[in-house]
Design a protein around this motif. Sequence first.
Motif, PDB file in Angstrom:
ATOM      1  N   SER A 129      11.463  11.755   2.550  1.00 44.62           N
ATOM      2  CA  SER A 129      10.699  10.958   2.369  1.00 44.62           C
ATOM      3  C   SER A 129      10.920   9.693   1.362  1.00 44.62           C
ATOM      4  O   SER A 129      11.584  10.300   0.332  1.00 44.62           O
ATOM      5  CB  SER A 129       9.245  11.167   2.456  1.00 44.62           C
ATOM      6  N   ALA A 130      10.535   8.859   1.408  1.00 44.78           N
ATOM      7  CA  ALA A 130      10.817   7.751   0.338  1.00 44.78           C
ATOM      8  C   ALA A 130      10.080   6.464   0.308  1.00 44.78           C
ATOM      9  O   ALA A 130       9.254   6.439   1.315  1.00 44.78           O
ATOM     10  CB  ALA A 130      12.422   7.200   0.680  1.00 44.78           C
ATOM     11  N   GLU A 131       9.880   5.798  -0.558  1.00 42.85           N
ATOM     12  CA  GLU A 131       9.296   4.595  -0.860  1.00 42.85           C
ATOM     13  C   GLU A 131      10.138   3.582  -1.738  1.00 42.85           C
ATOM     14  O   GLU A 131      11.066   4.011  -2.634  1.00 42.85           O
ATOM     15  CB  GLU A 131       7.930   4.744  -1.443  1.00 42.85           C
ATOM     16  N   ALA A 132       9.783   2.388  -1.419  1.00 43.20           N
ATOM     17  CA  ALA A 132      10.786   1.322  -2.139  1.00 43.20           C
ATOM     18  C   ALA A 132       9.707   0.842  -3.273  1.00 43.20           C
ATOM     19  O   ALA A 132       8.719   0.957  -3.235  1.00 43.20           O
ATOM     20  CB  ALA A 132      10.913   0.070  -1.203  1.00 43.20           C
ATOM     21  N   VAL A 133      10.374   0.417  -4.292  1.00 35.95           N
ATOM     22  CA  VAL A 133       9.665   0.404  -5.670  1.00 35.95           C
ATOM     23  C   VAL A 133      10.323  -1.034  -6.025  1.00 35.95           C
ATOM     24  O   VAL A 133      11.512  -1.201  -6.345  1.00 35.95           O
ATOM     25  CB  VAL A 133       9.676   1.364  -6.569  1.00 35.95           C
ATOM     26  N   VAL A 134       9.454  -2.190  -5.858  1.00 27.70           N
ATOM     27  CA  VAL A 134      10.061  -3.479  -6.441  1.00 27.70           C
ATOM     28  C   VAL A 134      10.200  -3.625  -7.771  1.00 27.70           C
ATOM     29  O   VAL A 134       9.477  -3.037  -8.697  1.00 27.70           O
ATOM     30  CB  VAL A 134       8.953  -4.654  -6.185  1.00 27.70           C
TER      31      VAL A 134
END
Length: 208
Positions: A129-134
């Motif tokens: 699982s992953a998430e984008a981080v601006v």
Amino acid sequence: MTKTRAKKELEPFIPSYQGILLAGADEAGRGPLAGDVVAAAVILDPDNPIAGLDDSKKLSEKKRGALFDEIKEKALAFAIARGSVEEIDTINILHASMLAMKRAIDDLTVAAEYALIDGNRIPSDLPCSAEAVVKGDARHPAIAAASILAKVTRDREMVALDAEYPEYGFAKHKGYPTKAHMDAIEQHGVTKFHRKSFGPVQKNLSLF
């Protein structure tokens, strides 16, 4: 299932991430007219912290070089991967960048349980699982570490390319579209290392 939300605010260390194998991933080289796009993934060791991690673009070349060696020495795992010039020209720079980051995460010798991806997009088919981080390279140390590995690797490759093609000045501009680089393309033509799908290169293909 991979998460697709972008997180706009992130403290350097968040308690919910403690105790899991967290990878940070970033790329270097989306904007240049020449060379591969390089990505890195890093799992830092919480028991062996690294001082001074930050967005690689905010650090001096000397500091990046020192941190490059320290990251490789102290990280639980790291991997460096790339999207080639041919892939950039075939699938475009965005998809080549995503592919490079996926390859870096896949190549980690210690499997990540969760990944933080710099930017607002997440590569497809990640192993966790992953998430984008601006602006994640300025917000989380694992992403900052990845940005340093990617940038130093790519910069050094461009310096090496300069020795082969000194007339282009790759050591100075690292392939970015500076006036000096544009003038060199117009004068000497396009090399096999140039991204032929990029507009400024396309218009000079006849000189190759």
